[in-house]
Write an enzyme that holds these catalytic residues in place. Structure first.
Site, mmCIF file in Angstrom:
data_model
loop_
_atom_site.group_PDB
_atom_site.id
_atom_site.type_symbol
_atom_site.label_atom_id
_atom_site.label_comp_id
_atom_site.label_asym_id
_atom_site.label_seq_id
_atom_site.Cartn_x
_atom_site.Cartn_y
_atom_site.Cartn_z
ATOM 1 N N HIS A 46 -37.890 49.209 -11.277
ATOM 2 C CA HIS A 46 -37.071 48.561 -12.304
ATOM 3 C C HIS A 46 -35.671 49.167 -12.263
ATOM 4 C CE1 HIS A 46 -40.479 47.097 -15.162
ATOM 5 N NE2 HIS A 46 -40.799 46.909 -13.901
ATOM 6 N N GLU A 48 -33.803 50.391 -14.568
ATOM 7 C CA GLU A 48 -33.687 51.647 -15.318
ATOM 8 C C GLU A 48 -34.264 52.823 -14.536
ATOM 9 O OE1 GLU A 48 -35.032 48.558 -18.493
ATOM 10 O OE2 GLU A 48 -35.168 48.808 -16.331
ATOM 11 N N CYS A 76 -38.889 48.011 -20.844
ATOM 12 C CA CYS A 76 -40.331 47.862 -21.014
ATOM 13 C C CYS A 76 -40.943 49.216 -21.393
ATOM 14 C CB CYS A 76 -40.949 47.341 -19.721
ATOM 15 S SG CYS A 76 -40.918 48.542 -18.365
ATOM 16 N N CYS A 79 -40.298 51.948 -18.682
ATOM 17 C CA CYS A 79 -38.913 52.427 -18.667
ATOM 18 C C CYS A 79 -38.584 53.233 -19.920
ATOM 19 C CB CYS A 79 -37.958 51.255 -18.476
ATOM 20 S SG CYS A 79 -38.123 50.526 -16.820
#
Length: 152
Positions: A46, A48, A76, A79
């Site tokens: 992801h 992040e 999410c 993260c």
């Protein structure tokens, strides 16, 4: 947030979901990332997570104290867990993620007192631009799927 949006556009140009993130220490960008799950075949890639890894390497520490993470979509659960573990004190995100958001949409890890770290949150910065980028991406994906079905 403009720089995070640029990372999101880069991800989209690579066929990825257009989500981007940057981490800033003072006036300096120390980490950046755009989604790379499809390219890397790694579910943890992801935006992040990539930005956090790069920032930790830049600082030579897993503690990202005094930093701010800017991301185009509400983080999410994974993260937000990484944000808390990295001790990032401030999070700024553009738009909410009603399906997977962990900063108020489904869960709110930023305020959960059971964790040993709290994250100050600001939201809505460039919300319309980031939301439009995501909506356009998924609209095109649906159109492509419909066109493929018609060809069969």
């Amino acid at each position: 947030m403009e720089m995070a949006l640029e990372e999101a556009r880069r991800a989209e140009n690579q066929g990825e979901v257009p989500i981007g993130a940057i981490i800033v220490l003072g006036e300096r960008v120390i980490g950046r990332g755009g989604n790379l799950r499809e390219i890397s075949k790694d579910p943890t890639s992801h935006a992040e997570m990539l930005a956090i890894r790069e920032a930790a390497a830049a600082l030579g520490s897993w503690r990202l104290l005094d930093t701010t993470l800017y991301v185009t979509l509400e983080p999410c659960v994974m993260c937000m867990g990484a944000i808390i573990l990295a001790r990032i004190p401030r999070l700024v995100f553009a738009c909410r993620d009603p399906r997977a958001g962990a900063v108020g949409s489904i869960y709110d890890f930023s305020r959960d007192e059971r964790f040993n770290h709290r994250v100050a949150v600001s939201e809505g910065i460039l919300e319309q631009e980031c939301s439009a980028l995501l909506s356009g991406f998924f609209r095109r994906l649906r159109e492509e799927k419909r066109n493929l079905k018609r060809q069969d």
